[in-house]
Design a protein around this motif. Structure first.
Motif, short mmCIF file in Angstrom:
data_model
loop_
_atom_site.label_atom_id
_atom_site.label_comp_id
_atom_site.label_asym_id
_atom_site.label_seq_id
_atom_site.Cartn_x
_atom_site.Cartn_y
_atom_site.Cartn_z
N GLY A 13 0.82 -1.20 0.00
CA GLY A 13 0.00 0.00 0.00
C GLY A 13 0.86 1.25 0.00
N ALA A 14 0.21 2.41 -0.04
CA ALA A 14 0.93 3.68 -0.14
C ALA A 14 1.86 3.90 1.06
CB ALA A 14 -0.07 4.82 -0.26
N VAL A 15 1.39 3.58 2.26
CA VAL A 15 2.21 3.80 3.45
C VAL A 15 3.42 2.87 3.45
CG1 VAL A 15 2.25 3.69 5.97
CG2 VAL A 15 0.24 4.60 4.81
N ALA A 16 3.21 1.61 3.14
CA ALA A 16 4.32 0.65 3.11
C ALA A 16 5.34 1.03 2.03
CB ALA A 16 3.79 -0.75 2.86
N GLN A 17 4.85 1.44 0.87
CA GLN A 17 5.77 1.81 -0.21
C GLN A 17 6.58 3.04 0.15
OE1 GLN A 17 6.35 -0.06 -3.14
NE2 GLN A 17 8.12 1.31 -2.96
N ALA A 18 5.92 4.00 0.80
CA ALA A 18 6.64 5.21 1.23
C ALA A 18 7.70 4.86 2.27
CB ALA A 18 5.67 6.24 1.77
N ALA A 19 7.37 3.94 3.19
CA ALA A 19 8.34 3.51 4.20
C ALA A 19 9.52 2.81 3.55
CB ALA A 19 7.66 2.58 5.21
N THR A 20 9.24 1.99 2.56
CA THR A 20 10.31 1.30 1.83
C THR A 20 11.23 2.30 1.16
OG1 THR A 20 8.86 -0.60 1.39
CG2 THR A 20 10.81 -0.38 0.02
N ASP A 21 10.64 3.25 0.43
CA ASP A 21 11.44 4.23 -0.30
C ASP A 21 12.31 5.06 0.64
OD1 ASP A 21 10.21 3.31 -2.58
OD2 ASP A 21 8.79 4.97 -2.72
N LEU A 22 11.74 5.47 1.77
CA LEU A 22 12.47 6.32 2.72
C LEU A 22 13.61 5.56 3.37
CD1 LEU A 22 12.79 8.97 4.24
CD2 LEU A 22 11.07 8.16 5.87
N THR A 23 13.33 4.37 3.89
CA THR A 23 14.37 3.63 4.60
C THR A 23 15.45 3.11 3.65
OG1 THR A 23 12.96 1.65 4.57
CG2 THR A 23 12.92 3.00 6.55
N GLN A 24 15.07 2.82 2.42
CA GLN A 24 16.07 2.37 1.45
C GLN A 24 17.07 3.48 1.14
OE1 GLN A 24 14.34 0.58 -2.05
NE2 GLN A 24 16.04 -0.84 -2.21
N ARG A 25 16.61 4.72 1.15
CA ARG A 25 17.52 5.86 0.94
C ARG A 25 18.36 6.15 2.17
NH1 ARG A 25 12.77 8.30 -1.03
NH2 ARG A 25 12.74 9.71 0.77
N MET A 26 17.81 5.87 3.34
CA MET A 26 18.42 6.25 4.60
C MET A 26 19.42 5.23 5.12
SD MET A 26 16.26 7.37 8.02
CE MET A 26 15.29 5.85 7.96
N GLU A 27 19.25 3.95 4.77
CA GLU A 27 20.05 2.89 5.36
C GLU A 27 20.93 2.19 4.33
OE1 GLU A 27 17.47 0.24 7.45
OE2 GLU A 27 17.22 1.64 9.12
#
Length: 213
Positions: A13-27
């Motif tokens: 979903g939109a929330v999960a995808q946004a979390a994926t995108d953010l943490t993938q950039r951050m970690e």
């Protein structure tokens, strides 16, 4: 088509995808894959124990559980778990998630390195801890089938030297705030990593306090 690994559907979903995108950039890739595996092991634990939980919130909690180790928090006065929990809370607020769900994710991240407590709280809190502990130290390793473990590691590999690299990632995220490790497993990390680190001792603090007796 929804991606499924070891019988677990990855929230998309939109929330999960946004979390994926953010943490993938951050970690780093190592820590991002660790977070993905933690979600999968946590979800499988929930299925095995017939627990009811929100898969998307479990996913977000897993994605953010190590966010507090990021370099931006190196001067933070808080435990890294609290910084990660706060980051997840702000993220979820931006996506209009209900307050009770936000509070549950915060608690899950804040307590994921505190043994003996999460399993007595809500399923979400218990499962974040269970997933992280399985991937980090093999907790309840034999309760997962070899096929489940293999499928998860094939999808999100444990790179060569993962064990030592994980300890290093924790240490580098905490070495500038050693006092925050008091009373947690994080003290073990700095004790192994930094030869100059000295643990705070509760008994010493009691005996050395300003009280006259």
């Amino acid at each position: 088509m929804k991606k499924s690994i070891a019988g677990v559907d990855i929230p998309d979903g939109a929330v999960a995808q946004a979390a994926t995108d953010l943490t993938q950039r951050m970690e780093s890739e190592l820590m991002f894959h660790h977070a993905q595996r933690a979600f999968l092991f946590g979800a499988l634990t929930g299925y095995r124990e017939n627990l009811r939980f929100d898969a998307e919130l479990l996913y977000v909690g897993a994605m953010f559980h190590n966010a507090g180790l990021n370099a931006r928090y190196q001067r933070s006065p808080y435990r890294f778990e609290v910084d990660g929990a706060n980051a997840a809370r702000e993220f979820l607020k931006q996506h209009a998630v209900a307050e009770h769900g936000i509070a549950e994710v915060w608690m899950a991240i804040a307590l994921h390195t505190t043994p003996g407590i999460p399993e007595h709280l809500s399923p979400l809190v218990a499962l974040i801890s269970a997933g992280v502990q399985m991937d980090a130290r093999g907790a309840r390793y034999d309760e997962f089938t070899a096929q489940q473990r293999d499928e998860i590691v094939q999808a999100y590999p444990r790179e060569s030297g993962f064990k030592k690299k994980l300890i290093e990632a924790y240490a580098r995220g905490m070495e500038h705030r050693p006092a925050t490790t008091f009373g947690t497993v994080n003290a073990d990390v700095l004790d192994r990593w930094d030869p100059n680190y000295r643990r705070l001792n509760f008994c010493g603090m009691v005996l050395g306090s300003d009280w006259p007796n």
